[in-house]
Design a protein around this motif. Structure first.
Motif, PDB file in Angstrom:
ATOM      1  N   GLU A  96       2.956  21.112  -2.646  1.00 25.54           N
ATOM      2  CA  GLU A  96       3.862  22.070  -3.235  1.00 25.54           C
ATOM      3  C   GLU A  96       3.661  21.708  -4.717  1.00 25.54           C
ATOM      4  N   TYR A  97       3.820  20.448  -5.221  1.00 28.08           N
ATOM      5  CA  TYR A  97       4.158  19.766  -6.368  1.00 28.08           C
ATOM      6  C   TYR A  97       2.816  19.168  -7.110  1.00 28.08           C
ATOM      7  N   VAL A  98       1.848  18.470  -6.510  1.00 25.46           N
ATOM      8  CA  VAL A  98       0.735  17.893  -6.969  1.00 25.46           C
ATOM      9  C   VAL A  98      -0.469  18.310  -5.849  1.00 25.46           C
ATOM     10  N   PRO A  99      -0.845  19.597  -5.923  1.00 27.38           N
ATOM     11  CA  PRO A  99      -1.780  20.102  -5.044  1.00 27.38           C
ATOM     12  C   PRO A  99      -3.159  19.309  -5.191  1.00 27.38           C
ATOM     13  N   ASP A 100      -3.471  18.791  -6.533  1.00 24.76           N
ATOM     14  CA  ASP A 100      -4.663  17.886  -6.722  1.00 24.76           C
ATOM     15  C   ASP A 100      -4.835  16.772  -5.840  1.00 24.76           C
ATOM     16  N   PHE A 101      -3.408  16.033  -5.683  1.00 27.35           N
ATOM     17  CA  PHE A 101      -3.290  15.005  -5.075  1.00 27.35           C
ATOM     18  C   PHE A 101      -3.431  14.951  -3.503  1.00 27.35           C
ATOM     19  N   PHE A 102      -3.029  16.261  -2.943  1.00 29.60           N
ATOM     20  CA  PHE A 102      -2.790  16.531  -1.695  1.00 29.60           C
ATOM     21  C   PHE A 102      -4.282  16.238  -0.941  1.00 29.60           C
ATOM     22  N   LEU A 103      -5.227  16.692  -1.509  1.00 31.66           N
ATOM     23  CA  LEU A 103      -6.687  16.534  -0.975  1.00 31.66           C
ATOM     24  C   LEU A 103      -6.833  14.962  -0.947  1.00 31.66           C
ATOM     25  N   TRP A 104      -6.636  14.188  -1.824  1.00 28.38           N
ATOM     26  CA  TRP A 104      -6.744  12.889  -1.791  1.00 28.38           C
ATOM     27  C   TRP A 104      -6.095  12.175  -0.785  1.00 28.38           C
ATOM     28  N   LEU A 105      -4.718  12.792  -0.600  1.00 29.64           N
ATOM     29  CA  LEU A 105      -3.934  12.151   0.518  1.00 29.64           C
ATOM     30  C   LEU A 105      -4.108  12.577   2.093  1.00 29.64           C
ATOM     31  N   VAL A 106      -5.225  13.729   2.193  1.00 32.44           N
ATOM     32  CA  VAL A 106      -5.353  14.157   3.556  1.00 32.44           C
ATOM     33  C   VAL A 106      -5.754  13.032   4.576  1.00 32.44           C
TER      34      VAL A 106
ATOM     35  N   TRP B 135       1.024  -1.289   0.179  1.00 32.82           N
ATOM     36  CA  TRP B 135       0.080   0.055   0.073  1.00 32.82           C
ATOM     37  C   TRP B 135       0.887   1.222   0.092  1.00 32.82           C
ATOM     38  N   PHE B 136       1.881   1.081   0.742  1.00 31.74           N
ATOM     39  CA  PHE B 136       2.760   2.272   0.801  1.00 31.74           C
ATOM     40  C   PHE B 136       3.628   2.686  -0.455  1.00 31.74           C
ATOM     41  N   LEU B 137       4.019   1.743  -1.041  1.00 37.22           N
ATOM     42  CA  LEU B 137       4.553   1.669  -2.405  1.00 37.22           C
ATOM     43  C   LEU B 137       3.561   2.187  -3.404  1.00 37.22           C
ATOM     44  N   PHE B 138       2.367   1.750  -3.183  1.00 37.23           N
ATOM     45  CA  PHE B 138       1.492   2.143  -4.053  1.00 37.23           C
ATOM     46  C   PHE B 138       1.092   3.659  -4.109  1.00 37.23           C
ATOM     47  N   LEU B 139       1.033   4.044  -2.851  1.00 33.62           N
ATOM     48  CA  LEU B 139       0.771   5.398  -2.634  1.00 33.62           C
ATOM     49  C   LEU B 139       1.769   6.415  -2.976  1.00 33.62           C
ATOM     50  N   VAL B 140       3.072   6.120  -2.855  1.00 32.36           N
ATOM     51  CA  VAL B 140       4.180   6.735  -3.376  1.00 32.36           C
ATOM     52  C   VAL B 140       4.051   6.759  -4.773  1.00 32.36           C
ATOM     53  N   LEU B 141       3.930   5.590  -5.364  1.00 32.17           N
ATOM     54  CA  LEU B 141       3.916   5.556  -7.112  1.00 32.17           C
ATOM     55  C   LEU B 141       2.575   6.339  -7.461  1.00 32.17           C
ATOM     56  N   THR B 142       1.654   6.351  -6.937  1.00 29.88           N
ATOM     57  CA  THR B 142       0.496   7.133  -7.292  1.00 29.88           C
ATOM     58  C   THR B 142       0.642   8.595  -7.331  1.00 29.88           C
ATOM     59  N   GLY B 143       1.482   9.132  -6.216  1.00 27.24           N
ATOM     60  CA  GLY B 143       1.652  10.541  -6.135  1.00 27.24           C
ATOM     61  C   GLY B 143       2.820  10.695  -7.162  1.00 27.24           C
ATOM     62  N   PHE B 144       3.630   9.937  -7.472  1.00 24.75           N
ATOM     63  CA  PHE B 144       4.788  10.232  -8.311  1.00 24.75           C
ATOM     64  C   PHE B 144       3.824  10.381  -9.859  1.00 24.75           C
ATOM     65  N   GLU B 145       2.950   9.492 -10.127  1.00 24.74           N
ATOM     66  CA  GLU B 145       2.318   9.201 -11.501  1.00 24.74           C
ATOM     67  C   GLU B 145       1.461  10.665 -11.643  1.00 24.74           C
ATOM     68  N   ALA B 146       0.904  11.240 -10.220  1.00 31.24           N
ATOM     69  CA  ALA B 146       0.056  12.068 -10.446  1.00 31.24           C
ATOM     70  C   ALA B 146       0.949  13.561 -10.649  1.00 31.24           C
TER      71      ALA B 146
ATOM     72  N   GLU C 242     -12.859   6.706 -14.162  1.00 28.45           N
ATOM     73  CA  GLU C 242     -12.427   5.251 -13.808  1.00 28.45           C
ATOM     74  C   GLU C 242     -11.694   5.179 -12.722  1.00 28.45           C
ATOM     75  N   MET C 243     -10.914   6.463 -12.551  1.00 24.85           N
ATOM     76  CA  MET C 243     -10.026   6.153 -11.319  1.00 24.85           C
ATOM     77  C   MET C 243     -10.769   6.298 -10.294  1.00 24.85           C
ATOM     78  N   THR C 244     -11.931   7.320 -10.038  1.00 23.49           N
ATOM     79  CA  THR C 244     -12.540   7.456  -9.224  1.00 23.49           C
ATOM     80  C   THR C 244     -13.564   6.468  -8.571  1.00 23.49           C
ATOM     81  N   THR C 245     -13.957   5.640  -9.599  1.00 24.07           N
ATOM     82  CA  THR C 245     -14.749   4.473  -9.567  1.00 24.07           C
ATOM     83  C   THR C 245     -13.843   3.347  -8.892  1.00 24.07           C
ATOM     84  N   VAL C 246     -12.744   3.282  -9.264  1.00 24.12           N
ATOM     85  CA  VAL C 246     -11.904   2.115  -8.639  1.00 24.12           C
ATOM     86  C   VAL C 246     -11.675   2.474  -7.132  1.00 24.12           C
ATOM     87  N   LEU C 247     -11.439   3.899  -6.970  1.00 24.38           N
ATOM     88  CA  LEU C 247     -11.134   4.102  -5.673  1.00 24.38           C
ATOM     89  C   LEU C 247     -12.200   3.948  -4.822  1.00 24.38           C
ATOM     90  N   LEU C 248     -13.615   4.248  -5.363  1.00 25.02           N
ATOM     91  CA  LEU C 248     -14.824   4.025  -4.463  1.00 25.02           C
ATOM     92  C   LEU C 248     -15.103   2.613  -4.386  1.00 25.02           C
TER      93      LEU C 248
END
Lengths: 166, 679
Positions: free
Chosen positions: B528-538, B379-390, B417-423
């Motif tokens: 700083e770098y991916v503000p859109d992703f920040f909200l998902w990470l909160v 999960w940790f790697l997945f989050l890091v890579l998702t952030g990187f991808e974003a 699609e991504m939102t559906t997968v997440l939900l």
């Protein structure tokens, strides 16, 4: 033999015949406390036994060696207690410390069917009391009923396998 | 158990798991394919495949369990199956050993629990069918002597001399499994069954008797595992976990039984084991190589169950067996420490996956055990890579015109699609809680036990928030453990801390400081770098940033008891304590009244304690050199003080009858004290 005679005197009269001496401060009190911790409660019996134990210890220790005197007196007190207990339990003399330790534990930890004072008051305590004490002796494990449990050999792909050792 | 039932149920279950995982994967893959797949997206897909399979297994287990319970329970559970053999009169009545392996545990709690179990057993009128064995591996000399006194007092109080036994192993080879094995080798021939308890286990007498009855009725069964429920907690952390376990575990247990049936697993305690197949098939070897992957098998339970199954014996999880309890670590840090040990044990099973001769199911169980810890770093790697991808996506300048096209080509968004997968993933994580709550609504009496409708709803909500906040903390902990173990750092065998204690700011900061910094760093980077992703990470960041206060607050018994007073996180067992739990509370209160011995002091001065210890010491010859060593330690103790000796040295001193007696007299003839000296 001397010790047995003294013990019997104490046991029958409950009072030691030794002459009271002055001991270094705190020594006799410690022996008295030890005898109390062995469950003895009669004041005169304790006083007499403490004097006896200290006198006996004094004969084996030079003057001035206070700590050694106390140690010997404590050893003597325990020896006398064990002797009386072994007699009550009709235990045959043995070098093995376990049986008498078990009896002592049963007596001290249960409050027991036998009061510690009675060990010294009556040279022949009632046999039922000894029997009752025998029934509550600590039995930590039952007789063994061994079975063999062989190690299972495990063989692996990619990893080194175990080999059966028994 | 007919084979076709097992095959049908498992096929059905695995089809559901695989289809769900496939559907989620298809969605995410189609999203990735739209703009051409990149190497990091391939890695993300691999990670997601592993994670969604794991989530889906758990989801469908709970869902099938929910379905079974809605229909009134599974008719294929061990307690509902007709007996296989009528009880034969020529067979001797079964004698069962209740064995409790202990290792440096608090003797007051251990014996309060054992007394409660024995009292409860006596109330059933079947205590004569059982013998109780305390299998001590305790190394701490003071605890060892306290255990002995507690054991003897228990024999005295119940007049159970010759029914309750105690032995302390001289050498604790192979830890808990070695302890049990030593018992089996020496006394295994005496018993038909053994019920293995943990130091914090609590089992009702009726449950114990019922387990024996089930074994008698099903001679093809080698092991029945009862599902233990946590009880007896005061700290907020443990009460929340206790609530979650009480409310949610039923659906999972019923679901596990649905697909595992007679090929279930062993959880290491609160289980009854048929002695004969156990001694025949469960002698565990030492694995080649050094720890953490080699050496003694730490999580022995899964391996023992696998060996029994492979030998053709049935292993069951008794879904509807109540009256089986255990305790949980009281704080988040203690929970993580326990995880560290379990993590090493489970990762060691990696080798078992490749064991020859094991069935696919056994391998799957080992994999599931591994995955319960490996999922965290994944999960940790997945989050890091998702952030990187974003971040990569945010840096890509869209190209609207290709070649000679005069019309712009709008870049395709795969947000839907991504939102559906997440939900879908979130739904699969949270729906089991909903199933459990819905099930509760069908049982009004049980609902009362959870504090009534409003409090139960609020408790479920607060528990969900709490688990959401603590999940990232545990994710980081478990990731760290996995990495440490892969780097071959062994954990040893530290005793478990089971007593309530509020964490200090220093303790919490030391334990969680790194996580807080990680949370702040990740927050800053993403903001700083991916503000859109920040909200998902909160939600993830909140747990990490607040790790210290969460850990301190949740360790508090005051807050835990306040929550209880307000009716939050109630469980039926807390609302109306079962008899055996009541007995435990009474015994603990009595022990507190009588005043437990001062911790950390060797009580060789007390003649009763000393005599008992001496009586229980085994006869063993001692070499001259050892005798000299013991004397040297005694001199050290006299001259430099007892604190200069280690626990192992003190243990050696009290393991020798002659030295023990010497210490006893020394304690009484100590010159500086008015009272006998404690060592």
């Amino acid at each position: 033999m001397n010790q047995v005679r003294t013990l019997e005197k104490v046991a029958t009269s409950g009072v030691a015949e030794s002459v009271s001496q002055s001991w270094p401060p705190g020594i006799k009190e410690r022996v008295v406390a030890y005898l109390q911790s062995l469950g003895l409660s009669r004041r005169d019996l304790i006083e007499g036994l403490a004097e006896d134990c200290l006198n006996r210890a004094r004969r084996r220790v030079g003057r001035g060696a206070v700590e050694e005197l106390l140690k010997r007196a404590i050893e003597e007190a325990l020896r006398r207690f064990d002797h009386a207990l072994a007699r009550a339990m009709r235990l045959s003399p043995s070098k093995d410390p376990h049986p008498i330790a078990a009896a002592r534990a049963a007596l001290l930890l249960t409050g027991g069917p036998l009061a510690a004072d009675a060990l010294f008051e009556n040279p022949e305590p009632p046999s039922e009391a000894g029997e009752m004490l025998r029934e509550i002796l600590p039995r930590s494990t039952p007789p063994e009923a061994p079975v063999s449990m062989a190690e299972q050999p495990l063989r692996f792909w990619l990893f080194k396998s175990t080999h059966q050792s028994s | 158990m007919p084979g076709y039932v097992r095959t049908l149920r498992r096929t059905f279950f695995f089809i559901l798991v695989i289809l769900t995982a496939f559907a989620a994967l298809a969605m995410i893959t189609s999203a990735f394919l739209q703009n051409g797949i990149t190497p990091q997206e391939i890695v993300l897909l691999v990670l997601y495949t592993l994670l969604i399979l794991w989530v889906s297994t758990s989801f469908w287990t709970a869902t099938l369990g929910f379905w079974c319970l809605l229909r009134g329970g599974d008719k294929r559970s061990i307690s509902r199956l007709p007996p296989n053999l009528p009880p034969t009169s020529d067979q001797e009545p079964a004698l069962t050993a209740l064995v409790m392996p202990i290792y440096n545990e608090d003797p007051v709690r251990v014996f309060a629990g054992l007394r409660a179990i024995y009292q409860s057993l006596r109330e059933t009128g079947r205590a004569d069918e059982f013998e109780l064995f305390i299998l001590s591996d305790t190394r701490d000399p003071d605890t060892w002597m306290q255990e002995e006194v507690n054991w003897y007092r228990m024999c005295r109080d119940f007049n159970a001399h010759g029914k309750i036994f105690y032995r302390n192993r001289e050498k604790n080879i192979a830890r808990k499994s070695g302890n049990i094995e030593d018992f089996c080798r020496r006394w295994g021939g005496r018993y038909r069954y053994m019920i293995v308890l943990d130091a914090d286990s609590l089992m009702a007498g009726e449950t114990l008797a019922k387990m024996v009855d089930l074994m008698e009725a099903h001679p093809e069964v080698a092991l029945i595992q009862s599902p233990p429920l946590p009880v007896n907690h005061k700290s907020l952390f443990a009460r929340i976990l206790q609530f979650a376990s009480s409310l949610y575990s039923d659906v999972f247990i019923a679901g596990i039984n649905f697909w595992q049936l007679s090929d279930s697993n062993y959880w290491g305690h609160n289980a009854i084991i048929r002695m004969q197949p156990f001694v025949q098939h469960c002698g565990l070897p030492k694995l080649p190589g050094r720890e953490p992957f080699g050496g003694e098998i730490l999580s022995h339970d899964f391996v023992e169950a696998a060996l029994l199954r492979e030998a053709g014996w049935e292993v069951w999880l008794a879904t509807d067996l109540k009256g089986s309890y255990e305790e949980l670590p009281p704080t988040l840090i203690d929970y993580a420490k326990r995880d560290r040990r379990w993590c090493q044990g489970n990762l060691q099973h990696l080798r078992m996956v490749f064991a020859r001769g094991f069935s696919g199911l056994s391998r799957l169980y080992f994999l599931m055990g591994i995955m319960s810890y490996l999922s965290s770093p994944l999960w940790f790697l997945f989050l890091v890579l998702t952030g990187f991808e974003a971040y990569v996506q945010s840096q890509t300048m869209p190209v609207y015109f290709f070649g000679d096209n005069i019309f712009p080509v709008w870049p395709e968004s795969y947000a839907v699609e991504m939102t559906t997968v997440l939900l879908v993933t979130l739904a699969m994580l949270f729906l089991p809680k909903l199933w459990s709550f819905l099930l509760l609504l069908t049982r009004p009496r049980m609902l009362k036990g959870y504090g009534g409708m409003i409090r139960a709803v609020l408790s479920v909500f607060l528990e969900s928030v709490f688990s959401m906040l603590t999940a990232p903390i545990l994710m980081l902990y478990q990731s760290k453990f996995v990495v440490a173990i892969l780097l071959r750092r062994s954990v040893g065998w530290p005793p478990q801390n089971r007593g309530d204690h509020r964490l200090s700011l220093k303790e919490a900061t030391l334990a969680h400081g790194g996580q807080t910094l990680t949370g702040l760093g990740a927050g800053w980077l993403s903001y700083e770098y991916v503000p859109d992703f920040f909200l998902w990470l909160v939600p993830v960041l909140a747990g990490l940033v607040l790790a210290v206060p969460i850990s301190i607050l949740s360790s508090s018994t005051k807050v835990g008891l306040l929550a209880r007073k307000l009716g939050f996180f109630m469980t039926p067992e807390e609302n109306r304590a079962p008899r055996v739990v009541e007995l435990l509370h009474e015994n603990l209160a009595k022990a507190e009244q009588s005043g437990a011995q001062t911790e950390g002091e060797l009580n060789v001065a007390d003649p009763g304690t000393y005599s008992l210890h001496l009586a229980l010491l085994p006869d063993r010859p001692i070499k001259k050199r050892q005798r000299h060593q013991l004397r040297a330690w005694v001199y050290q103790l006299v001259e430099d003080g007892p604190e200069t000796l280690s626990a192992a040295e003190k243990r050696a001193l009290i393991s020798d009858p002659e030295t023990l007696t010497r210490l006893h007299t020394l304690a009484w003839s100590w010159k500086d004290n008015d009272t006998p000296q404690s060592f």
